[in-house]
Design an enzyme around this catalytic site. Structure first.
Site, mmCIF file in Angstrom:
data_model
loop_
_atom_site.group_PDB
_atom_site.id
_atom_site.type_symbol
_atom_site.label_atom_id
_atom_site.label_comp_id
_atom_site.label_asym_id
_atom_site.label_seq_id
_atom_site.Cartn_x
_atom_site.Cartn_y
_atom_site.Cartn_z
ATOM 1 C CG HIS A 52 -1.686 -1.221 1.175
ATOM 2 N ND1 HIS A 52 -2.585 -0.943 1.686
ATOM 3 C CD2 HIS A 52 -1.905 -1.741 0.515
ATOM 4 C CE1 HIS A 52 -3.511 -1.681 1.802
ATOM 5 N NE2 HIS A 52 -3.369 -2.506 0.273
ATOM 6 C CD GLU A 54 -2.028 4.073 2.608
ATOM 7 O OE1 GLU A 54 -1.624 3.315 1.908
ATOM 8 O OE2 GLU A 54 -3.165 4.092 3.142
ATOM 9 C CB CYS A 80 -6.801 -0.493 5.121
ATOM 10 S SG CYS A 80 -4.828 -0.745 5.087
ATOM 11 C CB CYS A 83 -2.015 1.413 6.904
ATOM 12 S SG CYS A 83 -1.451 0.930 4.315
#
Length: 147
Positions: A52, A54, A80, A83
């Site tokens: 992801h 992040e 999410c 993260c």
């Protein structure tokens, strides 16, 4: 601090993800008005669901600085659980995100893991340039559903 300026940088990263047929989420880590790292989702290309934006941007910033003190993460969509956990583990002081994510968002929508659930907490602001961030996601999934 100009949150909209840096969110536009994150949106540029999200557009790159879109052009690579990745879920269009972009992130930048900023300290003292300087971009430390930037990333976009690349889960499809790497066959790695943990890639992801992040996490990639935070890991790179931490590798460069050895601390995230004084840093802000700008990300186009609410993080999410994975993260949010990374944000807490790295003791990020400040998070700014664009679009709220009512299904999987863990920084205010579904639950807020960044707000004093654990020993660490992160100051969180959501909704910065939300219409632009949401439109990019909607455009991506509209295209994805047509194909």
């Amino acid at each position: 601090m100009n949150d909209e300026r840096w969110m536009r940088e994150a949106l540029s990263e999200a557009e790159l993800a879109f052009s690579e047929n990745e879920v269009p989420i972009g992130a930048v880590v900023v300290r003292n008005d300087t971009v430390i790292s930037r990333a976009h989702n690349d889960c499809v290309q790497t066959c790695d669901p943990t890639r992801h934006a992040e996490c990639i941007a935070l890991k790179e910033a931490y590798r460069k600085l050895k601390t995230l003190e004084g840093c802000t993460l700008y990300v186009t969509v609410e993080p999410c659980a994975m993260c949010a956990g990374t944000i807490l583990q790295l003791r990020l002081p400040r998070l700014v995100f664009g679009a709220f994510e009512p299904v999987t968002g863990c920084c205010g929508s579904k639950i807020d893991l960044t707000d004093h659930w654990f020993e660490a907490s992160t100051a969180t602001i959501g909704g910065i340039l939300e219409p632009q961030c949401r439109e990019l996601m909607q455009r991506f999934f509209a295209q994805f559903c047509r194909n």
